[in-house]
Structure formats: structure tokens, C-alpha cells
Design an enzyme around this catalytic site. Structure first.
Site, PDB file in Angstrom:
ATOM      1  CG  PHE A 155       1.527   1.589  10.621  1.00 46.40           C
ATOM      2  CD1 PHE A 155       2.398   2.204  11.513  1.00 46.40           C
ATOM      3  CD2 PHE A 155       1.058   2.320   9.535  1.00 46.40           C
ATOM      4  CE1 PHE A 155       2.783   3.529  11.323  1.00 46.40           C
ATOM      5  CE2 PHE A 155       1.445   3.638   9.345  1.00 46.40           C
ATOM      6  CZ  PHE A 155       2.307   4.244  10.244  1.00 46.40           C
ATOM      7  CG  ASP A 156       2.643  -2.167  14.516  1.00 48.66           C
ATOM      8  OD1 ASP A 156       1.522  -1.660  14.644  1.00 48.66           O
ATOM      9  OD2 ASP A 156       3.716  -1.551  14.761  1.00 48.66           O
ATOM     10  CG  LEU A 174      -6.097   0.621   0.843  1.00 44.46           C
ATOM     11  CD1 LEU A 174      -7.018   1.732   1.279  1.00 44.46           C
ATOM     12  CD2 LEU A 174      -4.867   0.582   1.729  1.00 44.46           C
ATOM     13  CD  GLU A 182      -4.382  -4.302   5.099  1.00 46.33           C
ATOM     14  OE1 GLU A 182      -5.520  -4.826   5.071  1.00 46.33           O
ATOM     15  OE2 GLU A 182      -4.197  -3.063   5.043  1.00 46.33           O
ATOM     16  CD  GLU A 187      -2.477  -1.563   2.559  1.00 50.07           C
ATOM     17  OE1 GLU A 187      -2.229  -0.835   3.541  1.00 50.07           O
ATOM     18  OE2 GLU A 187      -3.214  -2.568   2.626  1.00 50.07           O
ATOM     19  CE1 TYR A 221      -1.420  -7.954  14.860  1.00 56.22           C
ATOM     20  CE2 TYR A 221      -2.944  -6.242  15.538  1.00 56.22           C
ATOM     21  CZ  TYR A 221      -1.750  -6.921  15.707  1.00 56.22           C
ATOM     22  OH  TYR A 221      -0.906  -6.569  16.723  1.00 56.22           O
ATOM     23  N   PRO A 222      -5.238  -8.318   9.310  1.00 53.88           N
ATOM     24  CG  PRO A 222      -6.320  -6.560   8.229  1.00 53.88           C
ATOM     25  CD  PRO A 222      -5.152  -6.867   9.135  1.00 53.88           C
ATOM     26  CG  HIS A 256      -0.536   3.961  13.589  1.00 56.88           C
ATOM     27  ND1 HIS A 256      -1.850   4.133  13.975  1.00 56.88           N
ATOM     28  CD2 HIS A 256      -0.492   4.235  12.258  1.00 56.88           C
ATOM     29  CE1 HIS A 256      -2.567   4.516  12.919  1.00 56.88           C
ATOM     30  NE2 HIS A 256      -1.760   4.582  11.867  1.00 56.88           N
ATOM     31  CG  PHE A 310      -2.858  -0.990   9.718  1.00 60.51           C
ATOM     32  CD1 PHE A 310      -3.962  -0.996  10.576  1.00 60.51           C
ATOM     33  CD2 PHE A 310      -2.121   0.167   9.602  1.00 60.51           C
ATOM     34  CE1 PHE A 310      -4.320   0.144  11.283  1.00 60.51           C
ATOM     35  CE2 PHE A 310      -2.472   1.313  10.302  1.00 60.51           C
ATOM     36  CZ  PHE A 310      -3.573   1.304  11.151  1.00 60.51           C
TER      37      PHE A 310
END
Ligand SMILES: Cc1ncc(C[n+]2csc(CCOP(=O)(O)OP(=O)(O)O)c2C)c(N)n1
Ligand SMILES: [Mg+2]
Lengths: 370, 326
Positions: free
Chosen positions: B83-84, B58, B60, B29, B88-89, B129, B86
Site C-alpha cells: 500500500f502507499d 516484510l 520494504e 509481500e 515509506y520505509p 491504506h 507502507f
């Protein structure tokens, strides 16, 4: 090539049908411009259907005999499975689910290797690279982005490979279905998303999955053409998937194909389908049996006589006998295998654990010997 | 030698990999025209073209799932999670496929791919974040988990990750992105699975990784005034974990404190502490201590100083290591 847009993406009003449930030619309006495949193609599909069904019945029997841990049957869906595979080239890729063992056998993968997963010896028994067929995928829809990635990489190399992802109706509610469709559309990846709508996700009926007019309609939101097909009409599946594959192969991007079908058996042997669907509903679908349909059509066209039918049936019986004979022969992997494939080379911690398991087994063997 | 930031080292590693290996592709992204929100991919699209470094929708899970397919079919994807939290998906793809594909297929399908994740806090970032998510990955067999703390390691470990036949979770401590050090690129440091002794000492061992390495180093310098000579071990790769270097150090010093920013419960720090207790029990002068983040969701920027391990907390832990018996 100009990508279709707007209303051109919409599925035809009714699923494409070329041969009706009695084996006669369907009305021209149902064809939506698709032609019945030639006789040789139909005969090959019929043979694959007979063999696929026999395999499926054999696997179901093996569960009852305790020789398989579980088997999600494709009984009733064989035309969809066979038609989707035979519409592709051997160099094209498949991404199947747990439901699609008949598709794998049709592709030519050894049935013993197909059943490794369900026998419980390992998670995948065949070589996905050699067969250009992903491992049968259990987490719903997660194989769909893999199909897009394989397709992207092939096209980046200038190959004209097409990738077909199998999905169930329930899987179209998952996020990965959406993400894969969207990715494929944005990158115009050569993918056919092949949804077998068998009306249930285990017990949950389609009305609980979606409020869309049809699953094929979901394609429109991604800028992808969607098309419905009678999934129990192998001729129509061959034609529709063939056209979608051709579009993908020539740079036209992805297509969503929704095959309308029905799973005649329970979800798996562990399921009790009588808790969520009626006998009448099942009986109505029995009248739309995919094998009866193509058999009636070929007989009517004079392409199938008793001798040929007997020869095909004998081949299917021989397949089944061969499977019964060879199935238990597959060696159960030893404990060392548990550590061998986690990484290219095991970590020091895994080497320690392998060593301890070996010592434990050696001690057990000594104990048994006493 | 010149002054190099960790961010520059990672950028150079990506550029060199793109230049040397046509199968490498970088995507995610905002990694194209923008060069990533941290500018780590700055200039790559311009230099190597949109086929080699490109933006995606967008999505992940889609990014990682598509990378799986690419890796199955001859490419070496290097994807960026913005970011860390983000990432998770994508966790289902990571846990169910990235980590398991080789094992599932008994080595027939391997996945040479890298998932780069800027992680951890200390930059005043708002919620989502600043997560230290390394334990999720380290707990998942099949993943190699790497986290550099120096510019030379950032370069060398990333090149090794991209060349690896196995999938690598490459965790970039975002608060170290702009830290400078004298470095020569291309650098070649020790391979995966080797910890580095960043400071030699005799009295106690501080084990740290990623964002906590500078904290441990500062604590060791401050400890000199207290009369303690501390050794600092930087793990560099969490999987594979270099037990040998850690245990050799603790065998020498007889005392250990594990320093990590992540919440301590069920963490990498806990694993390291447990392994030291199991393997070094007879040489330990004192129980192994952990200095970690609190077991709370990452706090808002104005409160993050309560959460983060710092020099004082490390020294307090060192002070409890039963010196009176020494
Ligand atoms: C992510 C995920 N959630 C739940 C399950 C459990 N599960 C296995 S099959 C199934 C139903 C799937 O239905 P559908 O997609 O229609 O495929 P079908 O089984 O009908 O072929 C469910 C819920 C799963 N395998 N993966
Ligand atoms: Mg279903």
C-alpha cells in the site's frame, strides 16, 4: 551442503588472530581452525598495506593543503581494508562506504578517481560496473541490500560471484543492516557482511550502539554464522574473509565478519576526537599497529629484507607523487553535466533549465570580458 | 475488444513482460501464492515459476534496496509495495539511491526497475491504506512517475515502465482497479511524457490524473447542463510532465481547474497550476483554480467523502472562472 544452525552460528569466544601484535604466531587456540596464508599472499598484503597507508597519509595531507574538501581516514584500519579486498577475486563485487578509500585503491581503482567524491567534482569518479565496486556509500548501511541484490542476480545467472559489503559498527544499528542480513539469509545470497568495528560512530562509542555480546553475535538471529577477527592482523582477515567468501561461493550463504580495529585519526578532518576519547586509549592501539605487525612477522620469517622494504617504500612514494601531480588535473564537469545524467534523456523541463544556465553563463562571460 | 479491468490490464502487462524478457523478476509481500492483496500478480508464480515471481521478507527498504542491486547486475526487478503508506520505509532507498544512481555515476550505473504502488483512497480504507503520495516522488529528481487512469494505459504504461532504462514509480489508483472498459490487450498508447485529451471542449480545461480523471470526466458531463463545454486533460505521467498539451489546451479555453485527490499544499496540482499561471498568463480569463484533497491526514472511512474532490466541487470551481466577462 547443510547450513550450520544453532550454536554452530556463534562466533568463536575470541576474535580470530593468527599473528600477534609483536609479529609472532598467535596461540593455536586463537586460530579457530584458520591457517596463516602462504608467503606470497602475505607479501602481497604487506605491499598493499604499505601502499594503502601511504595513500591514506597523502589524502590526509591533501585536505590540509585545501586540495580535498574532506577525507575520512582509514588510518589504523588498513589491514582490515586490504585483507578484505585481497581475499576476494577481481570478479567479486565490493560495496564500500566513505571510510573505505584504501580498499578501493587496493582493488586497483585509480586514486584520482577514488578522490573525485572528496575533491567535490562529482559524486563518484570511477565506473562501478567496470571495477565491480559500488559507489562509496554515505547513507549508513543502505549499500548492504544492494550487495544482496547484486549477489542474487549473479547467482540467478549461475555465476559464482561473491559480494562483500563494508559496514561500520554504527551502521549495524540501522534498519537496512537488519533487512539486508535477513534477506541474504532467507535467499542464501553469496554475501560477506564485513563490519569494521573501530569502536566509534563519529563520537558515539560501541556501548551506545548495541547491548549484544559482540557485533558478530548479531548474525545468529538471522541464521547466519558470525565470526570475529582481529582486524589489525592482515593474515587473520585474509583467512577469515577468504573462508567466508568460499562458503558463499559454494552455496553456503552469507557470513557476518566483525573486524576489531581502531580508527587512529579523527572521524574526518572536521572532527575533534579529543572530545570523546583519551590519548591513552589511542596510544594503546598504536601498539597494535597493523603494518608494524605484518612487517615484524615477515622480517622474522626472513621474507622481508631491507632491499625489498626499500623497493616497496619507493613504489608507495611514487604512487603518492603521481597522485599529487595528477589530482588537480581532473577536469571539473561543466554546468551541462548537471542535467545530463538525471534521466536517460532529459525531461523538457530539464532541457529548459540547462538552456537557461547556459544563457546565464554566456552572459557572465560577456560581462567578464568587458 | 473486450471488457477489461485496470487490475487485469496490469496483471497481463506483468505476465507479458515475464514471458518476453527473462531478466524481469516480480517480487514483494504476498505476491506469490496469494497473488497480492489486490490479486494483481495472480497466477504469475504458477505460470512463470518461483524464480520469476516470489514473496520476500516484510521489509520494504530491503525490497527496494535489493532491487537496486539486482538492477545493477542485469535484472529488471518489478517490485510491489503493498500500500502507499507502507512504501515509506523504502523512501530512503528511493530518494538516496533509486533516484540518484544514474546521476551519481554519470550514467555508468543505470537502474531499470519499477516500483508499483497501489495509491490514493476512495475505497473506504482505514488509516495508512489511502495516501496520495505522488508529490514525494514527483519532487525527487531522477524518478519517472506514472499514474494510469484507463485499462489500456495501465497495460501500455507498465510495459513502457518495465522496458525503461530508468527507475519508474508506477502509481496504481486502487479505486480504479475494478473499473471496466472496452479494451484490446496488448495495447499501445502514447509514450511517457504525453498527456491525453480525454474530452475535447472549448470553455475551460480540467487537468487531472490517476484517480481524479473519472471525477473530472463526470464533472465535464454534468457541466453540459450548465452550458459549459469542458476539456479534460489526463496527465498520465507526472514526471515527465507534458506542459505542451496542458498549455495548448489552456491557450484554447482560457480557463483552467486542476483536479487532484492529494492534499493540495505543495502538491503536483500546485505545480501544474503554477506552470499554467507562468506560461499562459496572457490568455487566462480567470485565475487558475485547484480542487484538491484537504490539507489533513487521510480521514477515516466514514469521513473520506469530506476530503475527496467530487463533481460538485469541480463545478463550483468552474463557476468561479469569471464567466460574466466572457
Ligand atoms: C543514515 C545516516 N545517518 C547518519 C549519517 C551521518 N554519519 C556519517 S558517518 C557516521 C558514523 C558512522 O559510524 P560507523 O558506522 O561506525 O562507521 P565509521 O565512520 O566509524 O567508519 C554518521 C552518524 C549518515 N551518513 N547516514
Ligand atoms: Mg565506527
Amino acid at each position: 551442503m547443510v547450513a550450520p544452525s544453532g550454536s554452530a552460528l556463534l562466533p568463536p569466544p575470541e576474535p580470530v588472530q593468527l599473528i600477534d601484535p609483536q609479529g609472532a604466531r598467535a596461540p593455536e587456540a586463537r586460530a579457530a581452525g584458520h591457517a596463516v596464508p602462504d608467503a606470497a599472499t602475505l607479501l602481497a598484503a604487506h605491499r598493499a598495506l604499505v601502499r594503502g597507508r601511504r595513500f591514506d597519509r597523502q589524502a590526509t595531507a591533501l585536505v590540509k593543503q585545501g586540495r580535498l574538501a574532506v577525507y575520512p581516514s582509514a588510518h589504523g584500519q588498513e589491514a582490515a581494508e586490504v585483507g578484505a579486498v585481497l581475499a576476494l577475486r577481481a570478479t567479486d563485487w565490493l560495496f564500500p562506504t566513505y571510510r573505505d578509500s584504501v580498499a578501493l585503491v587496493t582493488r586497483g581503482i585509480d586514486p584520482v578517481e577514488v578522490l573525485t567524491l572528496l575533491r567535490g567534482d562529482w559524486h563518484c569518479g570511477y565506473d562501478p560496473i567496470a571495477h565491480r565496486t559500488g559507489p562509496q556509500c554515505t547513507p549508513l548501511a543502505t549499500q548492504a541490500p544492494h550487495a544482496v541484490g547484486v549477489a542474487y542476480a549473479a547467482r540467478a545467472r549461475g555465476e559464482d560471484t561473491v559480494v562483500l559489503a563494508f559496514l561500520g559498527d554504527g551502521a549495524t544499528s540501522e534498519g537496512d543492516f537488519h533487512e539486508a542480513m535477513n534477506f541474504a539469509a532467507v535467499f542464501q545470497a553469496p554475501v560477506v557482511f564485513f563490519v569494521q568495528n573501530n569502536r566509534y560512530a563519529i563520537s558515539v562509542p560501541l556501548a551506545r550502539q548495541t547491548a549484544a555480546p559482540s557485533l558478530a553475535h548479531k548474525a545468529v538471529g538471522y541464521g547466519v554464522p558470525g565470526i570475529g577477527v582481529d582486524g589489525n592482523d592482515v593474515a587473520a582477515v585474509l583467512a577469515v574473509v577468504g573462508a567466508a567468501a568460499e562458503r558463499a561461493r559454494t552455496g553456503g550463504g552469507p557470513t557476518l565478519v566483525e573486524a576489531h580495529t581502531y580508527r587512529m585519526d579523527a572521524h574526518t578532518n572536521a572532527d575533534d576526537a579529543s572530545r570523546y576519547r583519551s590519548d591513552e586509549e589511542v596510544a594503546a592501539w598504536r601498539d597494535r599497529d597493523p603494518l608494524d605487525r605484518i612487517t615484524a612477522h615477515l622480517r622474522g620469517a626472513g621474507l622481508l629484507d631491507a632491499a625489498l622494504e626499500a623497493e616497496i617504500a619507493a613504489q608507495a612514494e611514487a604512487d603518492a607523487a603521481d597522485l599529487r601531480e595528477r589530482l588537480p588535473a581532473g577536469p571539473v564537469p561543466g554546468g551541462d553535466e548537471l542535467f545530463a545524467h538525471v534521466y536517460a534523456s532529459p525531461t523538457p523541463q530539464l532541457r529548459d533549465q540547462a538552456e537557461r544556465l547556459r544563457a546565464e553563463q554566456a552572459a557572465d562571460e560577456l560581462e567578464d570580458a568587458r | 475488444m473486450s471488457s477489461v479491468t485496470v487490475a487485469q490490464a496490469i496483471n497481463t502487462a506483468l505476465a507479458d513482460a515475464l514471458a518476453e524478457d527473462p531478466s524481469v523478476v516480480v517480487f514483494g509481500e504476498d505476491v506469490g501464492a496469494l497473488g497480492g492483496v489486490f490479486r494483481i500478480t495472480d497466477g504469475l508464480t504458477g505460470a512463470y515459476g518461483e524464480d520469476r515471481c516470489f514473496d520476500t521478507p516484510l521489509a520494504e527498504s530491503g525490497i527496494v534496496g535489493v532491487a537496486v542491486g539486482m538492477a545493477m547486475n542485469g535484472l529488471r526487478p518489478v517490485v510491489e509495495m503493498q500500500f502507499d503508506a507502507f512504501a515509506y520505509p523504502a523512501f530512503e532507498q528511493i530518494a538516496s539511491h533509486v533516484a540518484k544512481m544514474r546521476n551519481r555515476t554519470r550514467g555508468a550505473v543505470t537502474l531499470p526497475m519499477v516500483i508499483r504502488i497501489p495509491y490514493a483512497g476512495g475505497i473506504g480504507g482505514v488509516e495508512h491504506h489511502c495516501d496520495s503520495s505522488e508529490s514525494y516522488y514527483a519532487h525527487t529528481p531522477g524518478l519517472t512517475v506514472v499514474t494510469p487512469a484507463t485499462a489500456e494505459d495501465a497495460y501500455s504504461l507498465l510495459r513502457e515502465a518495465i522496458a525503461s532504462p530508468d527507475p519508474v514509480i508506477f502509481l496504481e489508483p486502487k479505486r480504479l482497479y475494478w473499473s471496466r472498459a472496452e479494451a484490446t490487450l496488448p495495447a499501445k498508447t502514447e509514450p511517457f511524457g504525453r498527456a491525453a485529451v480525454r474530452r475535447a471542449g472549448r470553455d475551460a480545461t480540467l487537468v487531472a490524473y490517476g484517480p481524479s480523471v473519472p471525477v473530472a470526466m463526470q464533472a465535464a458531463e454534468a457541466a453540459v447542463a450548465e452550458g459549459w463545454d469542458l476539456e479534460v486533460v489526463d496527465l498520465r505521467t507526472l514526471v515527465p510532465l507534458d506542459d505542451a498539451t496542458v498549455m495548448a489546451s489552456v491557450a484554447k479555453t482560457g480557463r483552467a481547474v486542476v483536479v487532484a485527490e492529494a492534499q493540495g499544499f505543495a502538491s503536483v496540482a500546485s505545480e501544474v497550476a503554477a506552470r499554467i499561471a507562468e506560461q499562459c498568463f496572457h490568455v487566462l480569463e480567470a485565475p487558475v483554480r485547484r480542487v484538491t484533497g484537504l490539507d489533513i491526514p487521510y480521514p477515516p472511512p466514514k469521513l473520506e467523502h469530506h476530503h475527496l474532490p467530487n463533481v460538485d466541487r469541480v463545478l463550483d470551481a468552474v463557476a468561479t472562472l469569471q464567466w460574466e466577462d466572457a
